[in-house]
Design a protein around this motif. Structure first.
Motif, PDB file in Angstrom:
ATOM      1  N   ILE A   1       0.838  -1.208   0.000  1.00  0.00           N
ATOM      2  CA  ILE A   1       0.000   0.000   0.000  1.00  0.00           C
ATOM      3  C   ILE A   1       0.871   1.255   0.000  1.00  0.00           C
ATOM      4  CG2 ILE A   1      -1.666   1.338   1.365  1.00  0.00           C
ATOM      5  CD1 ILE A   1      -2.784  -1.399   2.334  1.00  0.00           C
ATOM      6  N   ASN A   2       1.850   1.285   0.893  1.00  0.00           N
ATOM      7  CA  ASN A   2       2.683   2.487   1.005  1.00  0.00           C
ATOM      8  C   ASN A   2       3.558   2.702  -0.226  1.00  0.00           C
ATOM      9  OD1 ASN A   2       1.850   3.668   3.405  1.00  0.00           O
ATOM     10  ND2 ASN A   2       3.042   2.225   4.641  1.00  0.00           N
ATOM     11  N   SER A   3       4.079   1.585  -0.799  1.00  0.00           N
ATOM     12  CA  SER A   3       4.958   1.776  -1.953  1.00  0.00           C
ATOM     13  C   SER A   3       4.154   2.263  -3.157  1.00  0.00           C
ATOM     14  CB  SER A   3       5.713   0.483  -2.276  1.00  0.00           C
ATOM     15  OG  SER A   3       4.830  -0.455  -2.830  1.00  0.00           O
ATOM     16  N   ARG A   4       2.906   1.836  -3.279  1.00  0.00           N
ATOM     17  CA  ARG A   4       2.106   2.309  -4.416  1.00  0.00           C
ATOM     18  C   ARG A   4       1.657   3.761  -4.229  1.00  0.00           C
ATOM     19  NH1 ARG A   4       0.917  -2.269  -7.744  1.00  0.00           N
ATOM     20  NH2 ARG A   4       3.024  -3.096  -7.780  1.00  0.00           N
ATOM     21  N   LEU A   5       1.512   4.159  -2.981  1.00  0.00           N
ATOM     22  CA  LEU A   5       1.083   5.538  -2.731  1.00  0.00           C
ATOM     23  C   LEU A   5       2.262   6.496  -2.685  1.00  0.00           C
ATOM     24  CD1 LEU A   5      -1.665   4.969  -0.009  1.00  0.00           C
ATOM     25  CD2 LEU A   5      -2.010   5.614  -2.387  1.00  0.00           C
ATOM     26  N   GLY A   6       3.448   5.963  -2.393  1.00  0.00           N
ATOM     27  CA  GLY A   6       4.606   6.845  -2.248  1.00  0.00           C
ATOM     28  C   GLY A   6       4.585   7.583  -0.930  1.00  0.00           C
ATOM     29  N   MET A   7       4.091   6.939   0.102  1.00  0.00           N
ATOM     30  CA  MET A   7       4.038   7.589   1.409  1.00  0.00           C
ATOM     31  C   MET A   7       4.047   6.527   2.511  1.00  0.00           C
ATOM     32  SD  MET A   7       0.005   8.615   1.279  1.00  0.00           S
ATOM     33  CE  MET A   7       0.059   9.677   2.679  1.00  0.00           C
TER      34      MET A   7
ATOM     35  N   TYR B   1      -6.324  12.459   0.450  1.00  0.00           N
ATOM     36  CA  TYR B   1      -5.425  12.604  -0.702  1.00  0.00           C
ATOM     37  C   TYR B   1      -4.470  13.781  -0.525  1.00  0.00           C
ATOM     38  CZ  TYR B   1      -7.589   9.011  -3.690  1.00  0.00           C
ATOM     39  OH  TYR B   1      -8.014   7.842  -4.243  1.00  0.00           O
ATOM     40  N   ASP B   2      -4.863  14.719   0.335  1.00  0.00           N
ATOM     41  CA  ASP B   2      -3.974  15.859   0.571  1.00  0.00           C
ATOM     42  C   ASP B   2      -2.672  15.425   1.231  1.00  0.00           C
ATOM     43  OD1 ASP B   2      -5.745  17.560  -0.519  1.00  0.00           O
ATOM     44  OD2 ASP B   2      -6.533  18.334   1.378  1.00  0.00           O
ATOM     45  N   GLU B   3      -2.707  14.263   1.898  1.00  0.00           N
ATOM     46  CA  GLU B   3      -1.515  13.807   2.615  1.00  0.00           C
ATOM     47  C   GLU B   3      -0.489  13.176   1.680  1.00  0.00           C
ATOM     48  OE1 GLU B   3      -1.300  14.450   5.899  1.00  0.00           O
ATOM     49  OE2 GLU B   3      -3.247  15.426   5.623  1.00  0.00           O
ATOM     50  N   ILE B   4      -0.915  12.846   0.464  1.00  0.00           N
ATOM     51  CA  ILE B   4       0.037  12.223  -0.463  1.00  0.00           C
ATOM     52  C   ILE B   4       1.061  13.276  -0.890  1.00  0.00           C
ATOM     53  CG2 ILE B   4       0.291  11.101  -2.730  1.00  0.00           C
ATOM     54  CD1 ILE B   4      -2.580  10.106  -2.412  1.00  0.00           C
TER      55      ILE B   4
ATOM     56  N   ALA C   1       4.036  15.188  -3.156  1.00  0.00           N
ATOM     57  CA  ALA C   1       4.214  15.399  -4.593  1.00  0.00           C
ATOM     58  C   ALA C   1       5.656  15.061  -4.953  1.00  0.00           C
ATOM     59  CB  ALA C   1       3.893  16.840  -4.956  1.00  0.00           C
ATOM     60  N   THR C   2       5.843  14.015  -5.765  1.00  0.00           N
ATOM     61  CA  THR C   2       7.189  13.628  -6.196  1.00  0.00           C
ATOM     62  C   THR C   2       7.165  13.505  -7.713  1.00  0.00           C
ATOM     63  OG1 THR C   2       6.625  11.294  -6.029  1.00  0.00           O
ATOM     64  CG2 THR C   2       7.618  12.300  -4.083  1.00  0.00           C
ATOM     65  N   LEU C   3       8.332  13.303  -8.304  1.00  0.00           N
ATOM     66  CA  LEU C   3       8.365  13.028  -9.738  1.00  0.00           C
ATOM     67  C   LEU C   3       8.945  11.625  -9.933  1.00  0.00           C
ATOM     68  CD1 LEU C   3       9.494  16.456 -11.207  1.00  0.00           C
ATOM     69  CD2 LEU C   3       7.244  15.390 -11.391  1.00  0.00           C
ATOM     70  N   PRO C   4       8.571  10.958 -11.017  1.00  0.00           N
ATOM     71  CA  PRO C   4       9.067   9.597 -11.230  1.00  0.00           C
ATOM     72  C   PRO C   4      10.597   9.557 -11.159  1.00  0.00           C
ATOM     73  CG  PRO C   4       7.376  10.106 -12.837  1.00  0.00           C
ATOM     74  CD  PRO C   4       7.671  11.376 -12.092  1.00  0.00           C
ATOM     75  N   GLU C   5      11.097   8.527 -10.495  1.00  0.00           N
ATOM     76  CA  GLU C   5      12.551   8.433 -10.336  1.00  0.00           C
ATOM     77  C   GLU C   5      13.198   7.632 -11.453  1.00  0.00           C
ATOM     78  OE1 GLU C   5      12.842   6.951  -6.372  1.00  0.00           O
ATOM     79  OE2 GLU C   5      12.312   8.889  -5.502  1.00  0.00           O
ATOM     80  N   ALA C   6      12.406   7.189 -12.375  1.00  0.00           N
ATOM     81  CA  ALA C   6      12.946   6.354 -13.454  1.00  0.00           C
ATOM     82  C   ALA C   6      13.942   7.153 -14.298  1.00  0.00           C
ATOM     83  CB  ALA C   6      11.814   5.838 -14.322  1.00  0.00           C
ATOM     84  N   GLU C   7      14.710   6.417 -15.081  1.00  0.00           N
ATOM     85  CA  GLU C   7      15.674   6.985 -16.010  1.00  0.00           C
ATOM     86  C   GLU C   7      15.023   8.101 -16.832  1.00  0.00           C
ATOM     87  OE1 GLU C   7      18.247   4.817 -19.345  1.00  0.00           O
ATOM     88  OE2 GLU C   7      17.360   3.490 -17.841  1.00  0.00           O
ATOM     89  N   THR C   8      15.723   9.194 -17.050  1.00  0.00           N
ATOM     90  CA  THR C   8      15.116  10.247 -17.860  1.00  0.00           C
ATOM     91  C   THR C   8      15.151   9.850 -19.327  1.00  0.00           C
ATOM     92  OG1 THR C   8      17.218  11.373 -17.963  1.00  0.00           O
ATOM     93  CG2 THR C   8      15.662  12.146 -16.291  1.00  0.00           C
ATOM     94  N   THR C   9      14.127  10.253 -20.013  1.00  0.00           N
ATOM     95  CA  THR C   9      14.016   9.933 -21.438  1.00  0.00           C
ATOM     96  C   THR C   9      14.038  11.238 -22.210  1.00  0.00           C
ATOM     97  OG1 THR C   9      11.640   9.881 -20.980  1.00  0.00           O
ATOM     98  CG2 THR C   9      12.753   7.767 -21.174  1.00  0.00           C
TER      99      THR C   9
ATOM    100  N   MET D   1       1.760   6.838  -6.653  1.00  0.00           N
ATOM    101  CA  MET D   1       0.699   7.835  -6.739  1.00  0.00           C
ATOM    102  C   MET D   1       1.248   9.232  -6.437  1.00  0.00           C
ATOM    103  SD  MET D   1      -3.126   7.325  -5.437  1.00  0.00           S
ATOM    104  CE  MET D   1      -4.340   8.618  -5.483  1.00  0.00           C
ATOM    105  N   SER D   2       2.281   9.299  -5.621  1.00  0.00           N
ATOM    106  CA  SER D   2       2.889  10.605  -5.335  1.00  0.00           C
ATOM    107  C   SER D   2       3.528  11.184  -6.604  1.00  0.00           C
ATOM    108  CB  SER D   2       3.923  10.472  -4.217  1.00  0.00           C
ATOM    109  OG  SER D   2       4.926   9.547  -4.580  1.00  0.00           O
ATOM    110  N   ASP D   3       4.004  10.276  -7.503  1.00  0.00           N
ATOM    111  CA  ASP D   3       4.580  10.764  -8.768  1.00  0.00           C
ATOM    112  C   ASP D   3       3.502  11.392  -9.641  1.00  0.00           C
ATOM    113  OD1 ASP D   3       7.018   9.720  -7.956  1.00  0.00           O
ATOM    114  OD2 ASP D   3       6.640   7.779  -8.904  1.00  0.00           O
ATOM    115  N   LEU D   4       2.323  10.789  -9.589  1.00  0.00           N
ATOM    116  CA  LEU D   4       1.195  11.367 -10.327  1.00  0.00           C
ATOM    117  C   LEU D   4       0.900  12.765  -9.785  1.00  0.00           C
ATOM    118  CD1 LEU D   4      -1.323  11.319 -12.171  1.00  0.00           C
ATOM    119  CD2 LEU D   4      -2.524  10.084 -10.357  1.00  0.00           C
ATOM    120  N   LYS D   5       0.840  12.866  -8.476  1.00  0.00           N
ATOM    121  CA  LYS D   5       0.509  14.156  -7.868  1.00  0.00           C
ATOM    122  C   LYS D   5       1.574  15.199  -8.217  1.00  0.00           C
ATOM    123  CE  LYS D   5      -1.150  16.095  -3.529  1.00  0.00           C
ATOM    124  NZ  LYS D   5      -1.389  15.839  -2.101  1.00  0.00           N
ATOM    125  N   GLY D   6       2.843  14.807  -8.142  1.00  0.00           N
ATOM    126  CA  GLY D   6       3.930  15.738  -8.458  1.00  0.00           C
ATOM    127  C   GLY D   6       3.879  16.189  -9.906  1.00  0.00           C
TER     128      GLY D   6
END
Lengths: 799, 345
Positions: free
Chosen positions: A420-426, A478-481, A483-491, B223-228
């Protein structure tokens, strides 16, 4: 779904939250509240009145003079309603009252008679006409005789209520009931849900002694419960019930129908009431319809049934379309004394199909087709029995007639907190997850660090771990999630060459002065193939909304020209539009051959600088120049060949050719087409843009800037009117040798001074040698060859 | 003779001074200094003088001649300048007259919005993917977790051509096709295009409209990546001080699903008629790609996850530019289209 907050409070503590705040909480945690409606509409000073006397107004037939006891006093009120009568309890708006819609009540004189207030209809209290019971639809509303004279109508009749209008997504069928909403609110506010207490006196006789049940379609109908209630008195429901139904958007009818609707709203379980005596057989058989069998439904429509549709029968003939609508032949009426209450689980697909077949969507079918809760089918029947015994004086026969093959098991979903936490990123703490699931009333166990969750059958939308993630996230907020950006390799990202070139085309055309238009892809049979470069069989929609939008276009021009006419009709005389978009040609497989095209339509003045004396209407060559420029931009060697196309000017049309293929057309509209479209001179162009954009371009290597001067010679020729400039240019080019660098037409004369059938065309020839400065003799030598070749083809040199 | 010379000089200088045009001055030059002029005559007459007087007289004539020439040239410069000034004066134009119009066209407002969004996501490493507008039911619905008979199909009443082919109701089939083509590899795409639904055209509905959707699939997409990502989008598109909020929602192809609101760009959140007094404006729908969707396209949903989002350029254009009727986008009124000429940068 319309949710009365007063009603909701029967099941869950709403913590005295102001309605708007409660609505916001519900919205933020998953169900959108579209509107918060105050049922009182800010009304004041509306009381129960007792009509002591009622006489006709001497001056007006339709008015009555009433003496009305309003508690504090007895006062005179003039009333225009046809159903006003002495001895009624009525709704009185006193002088100073404010009514919905802003009406203010004042003392007045009506045809000489004083009127101190107004006797109201329900509509005047802000209730929609379609919800007002039929008996009162055309007049005032008559309150129960035991209503307390002078008491506040708003407080006593549930108008001091707020309704939340929920915009439900299809997955949340559970919230199509007051109990479902109560569970949701309970989860949000951490409050318990209180279910209705069901208890009633049962008769000594059993339901089974009066009714037999056969279910011949157990897959479509795995659960059917019938209860029999006799000695009922069909009459108006009590006020509180009527008001709750009206708040929920349901029109009250009589106590039997109202009870089935009330339970539908309360449990989300559709019920149906049959008149036992009209059934006539003491039997209910559920089966698939016979092909072509007929039934007249409650809306008085005669409907033909098909073999895949499920019906309820009395063992002989259909008495209801299962889950969709009852039949008129067994309808409960004022004369009914014994009713059969049906509560069933009808399979969603079957109801969905049947309701679609008949174009009939009811409160019942919309719930069945999303799947009802199998664990509420029986309680709902019991609840109805209780209410009928309370409100209709009914005698409930003991037990039920039941067919039950449905699974009532809860779905088990296993999910780990880490997942649950890994999919939410929190990071949500394990305890918090347990708390949320507990608030949702999902029975949860922790087994080896995994959450093992039993999902109640009312929440059929919860099937997989991701559904649990959503439940936890939405109630956590949802406000608690973060805001991050994907950490995958940049394209690198970017446009394909095709897409990049499409932008170049747009920029070029816009730079050339054209406005981009967008038109519809769907057109009429008549327009589908007009101006099509490649005419294939047209493609028609199965169920078009109109004939005008029934066929997929094969050319962009018809609609683009409609846009041109739209503008010229509004006195915008000069219009230059382009559009890029797909045309739809028959393909090799079931999909179509979608070809991206470019179309241009121009009318009116191309050059308009009149104070300097420059005013030039558009012509063929404007568009040709644009196409030539576009070709140069894209590195496409475009050539033009004279051609003809329906609705284009036969002498002013050319095909655009790329690599031997016709990829486009340029032309002036045929005068009759111009007239038909109410246009002046209009030129059009359509190109297979994909062919141009798919062209692979060579890499660009520069050619050295000339170091030596070039020399030019002009030659004016008299030609037959029908000899094309390109023919002569070809003669010149092939005779000019390698020194001839460029040939351009610089003058054309077709005027009076020419011999009949002749024209004069002048060319400018440029000679150039990259290695040295040319001498006069060298140029003359080359030019003489050109002149000789021209003479040979019959061109007459003009001195 | 000397006196004669002085007399000539005086006369010449007077005439030079009184010449008011270049032509008059040239006449003076010819009259006094020309081959047939009196000074030349004087020089010619020198032969009659005694030999001892000749050098003195010659020098004297030359002096006069030079004086006259120099006066004349000086005057000439002046007159020429005057002539030029007069000519320039006469050439004065009315610079308030309108300029020669340069023909200019411009993009359709929807293209403008779509390109802005494309460019924004391209800068974040997205590719632009496109697909057919006439689509198989499989890609439009089934591959997106919308099997036949699914109640959510009601949300999108469709134009069918055959039982299995329809006008796409969203650009999501492009995502399904891209996933199928990528064969389990990571994806970062944005999909713009036209879509069609069975709606009667009115101020807020159009049977044809545009959509732009995004899809990211990779390892550990959260999901945090989506939000960001959506937050970056909202700030770039609607202004740096925009805040976003996510609300739970439902789409069959995502789980969890959200709708995104941005703080109102008109009132900043205090409530106005653009945000219907809520302070928030609904902009788009999004969510984490449903595992069924991943699995149907051959992705291992345990290993790769993703997010998707979708929005309507019409809605964005209507909000951004204050357009009140969606039909303006398809009527092509020149008075409407040509307003989208200038940059907002």
């Amino acid at each position: 779904m319309l949710v009365s907050i007063n009603w909701l409070k029967d099941y869950v503590n709403t913590q005295q939250l102001p309605p708007a705040e409660l609505g916001e909480k519900i919205t933020r945690s998953g169900i959108e509240v579209d509107a918060v409606i105050d049922r009182s509409h800010g009304m004041t000073n509306v009381v129960v009145g007792y009509v002591e006397s009622c006489v006709k107004h001497p001056e007006a037939d339709k008015l009555s003079i009433c003496q009305v006891d309003v508690g504090e006093e007895t006062t005179q009120i003039i009333c225009g309603a046809p159903n006003i009568a002495e001895g009624q309890k009525v709704i009185v708006a006193r002088p100073g009252a404010k009514l919905p819609g802003g009406m203010k009540i004042k003392k007045a004189k009506l045809r000489g008679e004083e009127s101190n207030g107004m006797i109201c209809s329900l509509q005047e209290l802000g209730i929609e006409g379609k919800l007002v019971p039929k008996a009162y639809a055309e007049g005032i509303y008559v309150l129960p005789a035991d209503s307390e004279t002078g008491s506040d109508v708003i407080a006593n009749f549930n108008l001091d209520d707020t309704v939340l209008e929920l915009g439900l997504t299809p997955n949340r069928a559970d919230a199509m009931s007051m109990l479902g909403v109560a569970y949701e609110v309970g989860a949000i506010l951490s409050e318990e849900v209180k279910l209705p207490e069901i208890s009633y006196q049962e008769s000594a006789d059993t339901a089974a002694s009066m009714l037999t049940l056969t279910v011949d379609a157990p897959e479509a109908n795995p659960l059917y419960v019938a209860k029999v209630i006799r000695n009922i008195k069909v009459q108006e429901s009590p006020m509180w019930l009527q008001q709750r139904l009206m708040a929920a958007g349901v029109r009250p009818h009589n106590n039997v129908v109202d009870v089935t609707n009330y339970v539908l709203m309360e449990y989300g379980q559709p019920l149906h009431a049959f008149d036992y005596d009209l059934l006539g057989t003491g039997n209910i058989t559920v089966r698939h319809a016979k092909e072509g069998e007929m039934i007249t439904t409650l809306d008085d429509a005669e409907r033909k049934l098909s073999a895949h549709q499920l019906v309820i029968t009395n063992g002989k003939k259909p008495v209801a379309i299962a889950g969709v609508m009852g039949g008129a032949n067994s309808e409960v009426s004022d004369a009914t004394t014994t009713v059969v209450i049906e509560s069933a689980y009808f399979e969603s697909g079957s109801v969905r199909q049947t309701s679609k077949d008949h174009g009939l969507r009811s409160d019942a079918s919309s719930r069945f087709e999303k799947g009802v809760d199998p664990n509420r089918v029986i309680p709902a029947a019991e609840r109805a029995a209780q209410l009928l015994s309370e409100l209709a004086g009914g005698e409930v026969l003991s037990g039920s007639v039941v067919f039950d093959k449905v699974s009532k098991d809860e779905k088990i979903v296993k999910v780990s907190p880490d997942f649950i936490n890994s999919r939410l990123g929190m990071k949500i703490a394990f305890e918090e997850m347990l708390d949320i699931l507990n608030r949702l009333k999902f029975t949860t166990e922790a087994v080896n660090g995994q959450l093992v969750i039993s999902v109640p059958t009312r929440r059929q939308d919860i099937q997989i771990p991701e559904d649990i993630i959503e439940e936890i996230a939405r109630l956590h907020g949802y406000d608690e999630i973060p805001a991050t950006l994907p950490e995958a390799e940049t394209t690198p990202g970017g446009l394909t060459p095709y897409q990049a070139k499409r932008r170049i085309v747009r920029n070029f055309l816009e730079g050339a002065g054209l406005l981009q238009a967008t038109t519809y892809s769907l057109t009429s049979e008549k327009s589908a193939k007009q101006f099509a470069l490649e005419k294939t069989e047209t493609t028609r929609l199965l169920m078009p909304m109109s004939e005008e939008r029934s066929i997929l276009r094969q050319s962009l021009l018809p609609h683009l020209l409609e846009s041109v006419t739209y503008n010229t009709a509004r006195r915008i005389d000069s219009v230059a539009l382009y559009e890029t978009g797909a045309v739809f040609l028959k393909g090799n497989d079931e999909l179509l051959n979608e070809q991206e095209h470019l179309a241009v339509a121009i009318t009116g003045l191309w050059l308009d600088n009149s104070w300097q004396g420059e005013k030039k209407p558009v012509d063929f060559f404007v568009l040709k120049g644009i196409v030539e420029g576009l070709g140069a931009k894209l590195g496409a060697e475009l050539t033009f060949e004279r051609g003809q196309m329906d609705d284009l000017h036969p002498g002013r049309t050319a095909f655009v050719v790329l690599g031997g293929q016709r990829i486009g057309v340029i032309g002036q509209l045929h005068p009759s087409e111009q007239k038909a479209r109410d246009l002046k001179t209009t030129v059009v162009m359509e190109l297979n843009l994909a062919a141009l954009l798919n062209l692979e371009t060579e890499s660009l290597v520069y050619t050295q800037v000339p170091r030596y001067p070039s020399m030019s010679r002009d030659v004016a020729l008299v030609l037959s009117k029908f000899v094309e400039a390109a023919t002569i240019e070809n003669v010149i080019r092939s005779a000019g040798g390698k020194l001839l660098k460029d040939v351009r037409v610089f003058d054309l004369y077709e005027g009076d001074k020419m011999e009949e059938g002749k024209k004069s065309v002048a060319f400018s020839l440029t000679y150039f040698d990259p290695e040295k400065t040319l001498t006069d003799e060298e140029v003359t030598k080359a030019h003489d060859k050109v002149l000789a070749a021209l003479t040979e083809v019959g061109a007459e040199l003009r001195s | 003779m000397e006196a004669q010379l002085q007399e000539l000089k005086t006369q010449a200088l007077e005439k030079i001074a009184s010449a008011s045009t270049v032509k008059e001055l040239n006449d003076v030059r010819v009259a006094y200094l020309g081959k047939k002029g009196p000074i030349t005559d004087l020089l010619k007459g020198m032969g009659k003088l005694p030999a001892e007087e000749r050098p003195k007289m010659g020098a004297l004539v030359n002096v006069v001649r030079e004086q006259v020439t120099s006066q004349l040239e000086g005057r000439m410069v002046l007159l020429e300048e005057e002539a030029i000034n007069a000519k320039l004066q006469s050439e004065t134009i009315d610079i308030t007259l309108p300029g020669r119009p340069v023909k200019t066209g411009n993009s359709h407002p929807l293209t403008r919005v779509v390109e802005e969004i494309e460019d924004l996501f391209i800068s974040m490493g997205y590719e632009v993917a496109e697909g057919p507008e006439v689509e198989k039911d499989y890609y439009n619905f089934e591959a997106l977790n919308l099997p036949k008979g699914h109640p959510a199909r009601d949300m999108q009443d469709s134009f069918y051509i055959t039982e299995d082919v329809l006008l796409r109701t969203h650009t999501s089939p492009v995502q399904a096709r891209t996933m199928e083509a990528k064969g389990g590899e990571p994806i970062k795409i944005i999909c713009p295009g036209k879509v069609y639904r069975r709606d009667s055209d009115d101020a807020t509905h159009s049977h044809q409209f545009t959509q732009i959707e995004g899809l990211v699939i990779g390892e550990d997409i959260r999901m945090s990546d989506l939000k960001g990502t959506l937050s970056v989008f909202a700030k770039k598109m609607f202004g740096d001080d925009r805040e976003i909020r996510l609300r739970p929602s439902f789409f069959p192809f995502t789980e969890p699903s959200v709708e995104m609101d941005i703080s109102c760009f008109k009132c900043g959140g205090s409530g106005c008629n653009v945000c219907k007094k809520t302070g928030w404006i609904e902009i788009l729908g999004a969510g984490m790609v449903h595992p069924n969707v991943l699995e149907m396209a051959g992705y291992d949903s345990k290993r790769l996850t993703g997010f998707a989002f979708g929005m309507g350029p019409e809605r964005i254009a209507m909000l951004k530019y204050g357009v009140e009727d969606i039909r303006h986008f398809y009527t092509n009124d020149v008075r409407f289209l040509s307003q989208f000429q200038r940059t907002e940068l």
